[in-house]
Design a protein around this motif. Structure first.
Motif, PDB file in Angstrom:
ATOM      1  N   LEU A  24     -17.488  29.466  -5.847  1.00  0.00           N
ATOM      2  CA  LEU A  24     -17.167  27.965  -5.731  1.00  0.00           C
ATOM      3  C   LEU A  24     -15.713  27.938  -6.167  1.00  0.00           C
ATOM      4  N   PRO A  26     -12.225  28.716  -6.075  1.00  0.00           N
ATOM      5  CA  PRO A  26     -11.286  29.775  -5.431  1.00  0.00           C
ATOM      6  C   PRO A  26     -10.272  30.395  -6.094  1.00  0.00           C
ATOM      7  N   LEU A  80      -3.466  11.341 -13.767  1.00  0.00           N
ATOM      8  CA  LEU A  80      -4.573  11.715 -12.769  1.00  0.00           C
ATOM      9  C   LEU A  80      -4.018  12.490 -11.538  1.00  0.00           C
TER      10      LEU A  80
ATOM     11  N   ASN B 155      -9.229  14.582 -10.083  1.00  0.00           N
ATOM     12  CA  ASN B 155      -8.541  14.903 -11.533  1.00  0.00           C
ATOM     13  C   ASN B 155      -9.235  14.375 -12.617  1.00  0.00           C
ATOM     14  N   ILE B 159     -10.098  16.056 -17.562  1.00  0.00           N
ATOM     15  CA  ILE B 159      -9.905  15.414 -19.059  1.00  0.00           C
ATOM     16  C   ILE B 159     -11.122  16.043 -19.845  1.00  0.00           C
ATOM     17  N   PHE B 166     -12.309  23.340 -14.723  1.00  0.00           N
ATOM     18  CA  PHE B 166     -13.243  24.253 -13.836  1.00  0.00           C
ATOM     19  C   PHE B 166     -13.835  23.302 -12.701  1.00  0.00           C
ATOM     20  N   ARG B 169     -10.976  22.133 -10.265  1.00  0.00           N
ATOM     21  CA  ARG B 169     -10.874  23.302  -9.441  1.00  0.00           C
ATOM     22  C   ARG B 169     -11.773  23.503  -8.131  1.00  0.00           C
ATOM     23  N   ILE B 170     -13.166  23.318  -8.542  1.00  0.00           N
ATOM     24  CA  ILE B 170     -14.243  23.570  -7.551  1.00  0.00           C
ATOM     25  C   ILE B 170     -13.951  22.461  -6.827  1.00  0.00           C
ATOM     26  N   GLU B 172     -11.480  20.678  -5.908  1.00  0.00           N
ATOM     27  CA  GLU B 172     -10.134  20.672  -4.996  1.00  0.00           C
ATOM     28  C   GLU B 172     -10.073  21.996  -4.167  1.00  0.00           C
ATOM     29  N   GLY B 173     -10.635  22.892  -4.714  1.00  0.00           N
ATOM     30  CA  GLY B 173     -10.700  24.154  -3.822  1.00  0.00           C
ATOM     31  C   GLY B 173      -9.318  24.879  -3.707  1.00  0.00           C
ATOM     32  N   GLY B 174      -8.327  24.531  -4.669  1.00  0.00           N
ATOM     33  CA  GLY B 174      -6.980  24.877  -4.494  1.00  0.00           C
ATOM     34  C   GLY B 174      -6.393  24.504  -5.879  1.00  0.00           C
TER      35      GLY B 174
END
Lengths: 138, 345
Positions: A24, A26, A80, B155, B159, B166, B169-170, B172-174
């Motif tokens: 999961l 990337p 954010l 996002n 925080i 983590f 990131r999962i 967003e995938g990038g």
């Protein structure tokens, strides 16, 4: 006996879950080629204007200051993640999402953001303007 | 024909228990019975969302190059495309409102008290799922507003200590919201969340059949009830028809719009704000440091989730004024922050 069985089930679950969780997330992209990008030619940007571009997979901004020099920062709000807007009326950045404001140096002028915008290195080679990896936090 | 069909199944599955249940099932009648209809209405709207969602998925392309164009194509070229998308759009808004009303009404009627604790937890999780549906679906048209709303949303977990980055990131995938995020949101919206929703809603409805409708403490001495089949179901159907009529009125008077396609490099436009149901979170994030804002909201959600186990007086069928006031405070906070967000942005 139950504990052994329970432990066995937990180990099997971990065997299955670990690769799924890693899948999961990337893979990190090597930033080597991206660490320096061409943004624009000199003389194109007017004083007190900004040009947005993609750098390190994130939005960045190049500003031509009133004195004619250039400065570049990450345009990703440290609160954010919205993209901040350059305000030529006061030489600062405004985030429309939650109202944070940053000085042209990246320093926080108004919250809710608490961290400054990372600053990038600007270099001029001939008539081309390049931006490279962050040199230091503002 | 009907009898032969029933006979066919009866012979193989013995439907006598089902017939007995249908005959005996009743719904309490008292001065607060009106609130019971919101559960059924939510179920009806979910069905509508599934049908329109499947239809929209036939044309949608989860790729930044085509996502906006595919939605535009549905709206402008496909026959009744505007109607299907507008029903899906307004249906989502109605669903959030109805699920919130259902939750607060069951809260104030203390329907979470023993033995319905698990039903309450499932209900709160379903509300979370409904909000997750709206959040993941919001990015799909790939408009400026949906892009920045998603940026803020993905996002927000960052925080949190330890796992925060983590999780972001999962999602967003990038490194930033982009093509990978769109694919992930589409997968969540059309595969993962529906599977979870079917599971949780089935359990929630099943438990509501096992326990029946909860009667508020103030009405505990009332013994009136009506039969579920056909009386309550007919009234339920009338509410669904009414809900559908209002929904279609909104759809025809205010069809869903499609904002401009996002340019991910350009800044967020001035005056940007999320949909009404996320405004209280938006305003909280604007007014307080994000750690305090998200920490407090997370804590309130956790308390809300386990309230049946905290409100021991209600479990003993005693009045629990503190929790009534707590619920009222939460409701007043949400409404006032929503109004503030409207007035100040």
């Amino acid at each position: 006996m139950n504990r052994i069985l329970g432990g066995g089930v937990a180990i099997v679950a971990a065997y299955i879950l670990y690769p799924v969780i890693r899948f999961l997330s990337p893979p990190s992209v090597a930033l080597g080629e991206q660490s320096k990008v061409f943004v624009t030619d000199t003389g194109i940007m007017k004083r007190n204007t900004a040009k947005y571009f993609k750098f390190l997979d994130e939005p960045a901004v190049l500003v031509r200051l009133p004195n004619g020099t250039y400065t570049s920062l990450s345009a990703k709000c440290t609160h954010l993640g919205c993209t901040v807007q350059f305000r030529s009326d006061g030489d600062y950045f405004h985030c429309a999402c939650h109202g944070s404001e940053f000085a042209i140096t990246g320093k926080v002028m108004r919250g809710p953001a608490v961290l400054p915008l990372p600053k990038y290195q600007v270099s001029v080679s001939g008539e081309k303007i390049f931006v490279s990896v962050p040199i230091e936090p503002a | 024909m009907k009898q032969r069909l029933v006979g066919f199944f009866d012979e193989r599955m013995d439907l006598s228990a089902l017939r007995r249940w249908a005959k005996e099932k009743s719904v309490p009648q008292h001065k607060h019975s009106f609130w019971y209809y919101f559960g059924g209405l939510a179920l009806f709207l979910i069905t509508l969302q599934i049908i329109t969602g499947i239809l929209l998925a036939l044309y949608y392309s989860p790729n930044p190059a085509y996502a906006h164009e595919s939605v535009k194509y549905v709206m402008e070229t496909v026959k009744y495309g505007w109607l299907i998308r507008s029903i899906h759009f307004w249906g989502a808004n109605f669903l959030v409102a109805v699920v919130f009303i259902h939750m607060f009404s069951t809260y104030f009627m203390k329907a979470y008290r023993k033995p319905r604790e698990v039903m309450w937890i499932l209900g709160v999780l379903i509300l979370g799922l409904v909000l997750a549906f709206t959040f993941t679906g919001y990015l799909l048209p790939w408009t400026t507003l949906s892009y920045f709303a998603t940026k803020v949303g993905v996002n927000t977990p960052s925080i949190m200590p330890i796992l925060g980055r983590f999780i972001t990131r999962i999602m967003e995938g990038g490194r930033d919201v982009g093509a990978a995020t769109l694919t992930r949101m589409f997968t969540l919206h059309t595969v993962i969340l529906p599977l979870l929703a079917v599971l949780l809603i089935t359990l929630h409805v099943l438990l509501s059949q096992v326990f029946g409708s909860s009667v508020p403490l103030s009405q505990a001495n009332k013994r009136e009830a009506i039969k579920f089949f056909p009386n309550f179901l007919m009234r339920d159907a009338a509410v669904w028809a009414g809900g559908l009529a209002i929904l279609l009125a909104m759809v025809t008077m205010f069809p869903a719009g499609l904002g401009p396609k996002v340019n991910p490099v350009m800044p967020a436009p001035v005056g940007i704000k999320p949909e009404w149901y996320f405004l209280f979170v938006f305003e909280t994030l604007r007014r307080f440091p994000e750690t305090i804002a998200i920490g407090t909201i997370t804590l309130a959600v956790l308390v809300w989730l386990i309230v049946p186990f905290l409100d021991r007086r209600a479990s003993r069928n005693q009045k629990s004024t503190f929790f009534t006031l707590f619920g009222a405070a939460v409701l007043v906070y949400m409404i006032s922050m929503t109004i503030l967000a409207y007035l100040t942005t």
